[in-house]
Design an enzyme around this catalytic site. Structure first.
Site, short mmCIF file in Angstrom:
data_model
loop_
_atom_site.label_atom_id
_atom_site.label_comp_id
_atom_site.label_asym_id
_atom_site.label_seq_id
_atom_site.Cartn_x
_atom_site.Cartn_y
_atom_site.Cartn_z
N VAL A 81 0.81 -1.23 0.00
CA VAL A 81 0.00 0.00 0.00
C VAL A 81 0.84 1.28 0.00
O VAL A 81 0.31 2.37 -0.22
CB VAL A 81 -0.99 0.05 1.19
CG1 VAL A 81 -2.09 -0.99 1.01
CG2 VAL A 81 -0.29 -0.09 2.52
N TYR A 86 -4.73 1.69 -8.20
CA TYR A 86 -5.83 2.22 -9.00
C TYR A 86 -6.82 1.11 -9.31
O TYR A 86 -6.59 0.31 -10.20
CB TYR A 86 -5.29 2.83 -10.31
CG TYR A 86 -4.33 3.96 -10.04
CD1 TYR A 86 -4.80 5.24 -9.77
CD2 TYR A 86 -2.96 3.74 -10.01
CE1 TYR A 86 -3.93 6.28 -9.49
CE2 TYR A 86 -2.07 4.77 -9.73
CZ TYR A 86 -2.56 6.04 -9.47
OH TYR A 86 -1.69 7.05 -9.19
N SER A 97 -0.84 -3.36 7.99
CA SER A 97 0.25 -2.92 8.86
C SER A 97 0.68 -4.12 9.68
O SER A 97 -0.16 -4.92 10.10
CB SER A 97 -0.20 -1.82 9.84
OG SER A 97 0.83 -1.57 10.79
N LYS A 113 6.04 4.14 7.16
CA LYS A 113 5.62 4.37 5.77
C LYS A 113 4.28 3.71 5.49
O LYS A 113 3.41 4.28 4.84
CB LYS A 113 6.67 3.82 4.80
CG LYS A 113 7.90 4.68 4.68
CD LYS A 113 8.81 4.12 3.61
CE LYS A 113 10.07 4.97 3.47
NZ LYS A 113 11.07 4.32 2.61
N ASN A 121 -2.43 6.89 0.57
CA ASN A 121 -2.78 6.27 -0.71
C ASN A 121 -4.20 5.73 -0.71
O ASN A 121 -4.94 5.89 -1.68
CB ASN A 121 -1.80 5.14 -1.06
CG ASN A 121 -0.49 5.68 -1.60
OD1 ASN A 121 -0.44 6.78 -2.15
ND2 ASN A 121 0.58 4.91 -1.44
N ARG A 128 -11.01 9.39 -4.80
CA ARG A 128 -11.13 9.30 -6.26
C ARG A 128 -12.37 8.51 -6.69
O ARG A 128 -13.07 8.91 -7.59
CB ARG A 128 -9.87 8.61 -6.80
CG ARG A 128 -9.55 8.90 -8.23
CD ARG A 128 -8.09 8.62 -8.55
NE ARG A 128 -7.64 7.31 -8.12
CZ ARG A 128 -6.68 7.09 -7.25
NH1 ARG A 128 -6.04 8.11 -6.68
NH2 ARG A 128 -6.33 5.87 -6.92
N TYR A 167 4.53 2.46 15.44
CA TYR A 167 3.17 1.90 15.30
C TYR A 167 2.15 2.83 15.96
O TYR A 167 1.18 3.24 15.32
CB TYR A 167 3.15 0.52 15.93
CG TYR A 167 1.85 -0.23 15.77
CD1 TYR A 167 1.43 -0.70 14.53
CD2 TYR A 167 1.05 -0.51 16.88
CE1 TYR A 167 0.25 -1.41 14.40
CE2 TYR A 167 -0.13 -1.23 16.75
CZ TYR A 167 -0.52 -1.67 15.52
OH TYR A 167 -1.69 -2.40 15.39
N GLU A 185 -12.27 16.89 2.24
CA GLU A 185 -12.66 16.32 0.94
C GLU A 185 -14.00 15.58 0.98
O GLU A 185 -14.44 15.06 -0.04
CB GLU A 185 -11.57 15.33 0.46
CG GLU A 185 -10.18 15.93 0.36
CD GLU A 185 -10.05 16.93 -0.78
OE1 GLU A 185 -10.97 17.02 -1.63
OE2 GLU A 185 -9.03 17.65 -0.80
N HIS A 203 0.17 -15.99 13.26
CA HIS A 203 1.39 -16.67 12.82
C HIS A 203 2.09 -17.28 14.04
O HIS A 203 2.09 -16.68 15.11
CB HIS A 203 2.29 -15.65 12.13
CG HIS A 203 3.31 -16.27 11.25
ND1 HIS A 203 4.40 -16.92 11.75
CD2 HIS A 203 3.38 -16.36 9.91
CE1 HIS A 203 5.12 -17.37 10.74
NE2 HIS A 203 4.51 -17.05 9.60
#
Ligand code: UGA
EC number: 4.1.1.35
Length: 352
Positions: A81, A86, A97, A113, A121, A128, A167, A185, A203
């Protein structure tokens, strides 16, 4: 001679509901191959939606969603990510994460990041295509809380430069980003602060306390308690989180089981459920380890009629069964991993 066997003859999938075009949603789940994400994938698939799972497989595993591969409503994309995406969707569940302390501390810059650029993103995508976005946040946003139990209004107590900050602060700014996109927005956002969760598909090397204790008890190894074990947590079985599907309808609700235990009580409980002879071993405490944590779920009760449905012991027994099968599976493959030494390094002493 080559016979073509269409996949719907050769493959068996879990049953899915039929939804009309109008009710069927196109849903993106980031981190959908992870522990919590894959359970959410199951729920939304079985409810009849079209699900696209995006995962970079850092802690997620294809195995967690392999029973859907090839299904016409399902798509699996190997994608990080941190890079833009798109696609056309109606809803986004943003879970991507690493979540366990040893995993998120393994590469703190990458964790930052993922939670910052990754969230921007996904919000950009939501804007969009006009999708609603749910952020899977965490009780870690409270840091080492000074208010107990924690409710939706509490702002938290986080060390911004401590080992957990990548984190904690990552998720805090992810929440901030959601609200900025909403106010500026008009993106529809939901934030769910999820408290300590356990269950199948964690895990073996996860490093969180439940999987560590269960594996240690099953393998006759000492149960590693960090510090005195007097720190508390309230644990919920993963099926509870699935109700977060309902959270797409209601805003900002804490999610957790309000039953609080000390970690030492918890070690004893797991030992007795496994009927294990393991010792309990006390190791040095983890830096900035939250000392008391329990959700105040009054808002969730009121707005969602929401209650922890699976009692702690029942959830633990199911998880113990899962890890026993995992160990058998590993034994057949001749490879038995030990639970990861999940201790966080003590930082340099602070000058007070
Ligand atoms: O679930 C949450 O709300 C968040 O908190 C967790 O962090 P933490 O509560 O510290 O989870 P664990 O690593 O499972 O630790 C729980 C407690 O058990 C202790 N512990 C852990 C592992 C172990 O082997 N022994 C042990 O005593 C830890 O020091 C801590 O006090 C994880 O960071 C996240 O998965 C999540 O977002």
């Amino acid at each position: 001679l080559f016979f073509y066997i269409p996949s719907f003859f050769s493959q068996k999938y879990p049953p899915v509901k039929f939804l009309s075009e109008k009710d069927r949603k196109r849903i993106l789940i980031t981190g959908g191959a992870g522990f919590v994400g894959s359970h959410l994938t199951d729920k939304l698939m079985m409810d009849g939606h079209e699900v696209t799972v995006v995962d970079n497989f850092f802690t997620g595993r294809k195995r967690n969603v392999e029973h859907w591969i090839g299904h016409e409503n399902f798509e699996l994309i190997n994608h990080d990510v941190v890079e833009p995406l798109y696609i056309e969707v109606d809803q986004i569940y943003h879970l991507a994460s690493p979540a366990s302390p040893p995993n998120y501390m393994y590469n703190p810059i990458k964790t930052l990041k993922t939670n910052t650029i990754g969230t921007l993103n996904m919000l950009g995508l939501a804007k969009r295509v006009g999708a609603r976005l749910l952020l899977a946040s965490t009780s870690e946003v409270y840091g080492d809380p000074e208010v107990h139990p924690q409710n939706e209004e509490y702002w938290g107590h986080v060390n911004p430069i401590g080992p957990r900050a990548c984190y904690d602060e990552g998720k805090r700014v992810a929440e901030t980003m959601c609200y900025a996109y909403m106010k500026q927005e008009g993106v529809e956002v939901r934030v769910a602060r999820i408290f300590n969760t356990f269950g199948s598909r964690m895990h073996m090397n996860d490093g969180r306390v439940v999987s560590n204790f269960i594996l240690q008890a099953l393998q006759g190894e000492p149960l590693t308690v960090y510090g005195t074990g007097s720190q508390t947590r309230a644990f919920q079985y993963v099926s509870l989180v699935l109700l977060s599907a309902g959270l797409m309808e209601v805003n900002d609700v804490l999610q957790g089981n309000p039953e609080e235990h000390t970690i030492l009580e918890f070690a004893r409980l797991i030992k007795s459920l496994v009927v294990s002879q393991s010792q309990i071993q006390f190791l040095s405490e983890a830096q900035d380890d939250p000392q008391r944590r329990r959700p105040d779920i009054r808002k969730a009760r009121m707005m969602l009629g929401w209650e922890p449905v699976v009692p702690l012991e029942e959830g633990l027994n199911k998880t113990i069964q899962y890890f026993s099968r995992e160990l058998e599976h590993q034994a057949n493959n001749q490879y038995i991993p030990k639970p990861k030494a999940a201790r966080m390094k003590k930082g340099r002493p602070r000058h007070n």
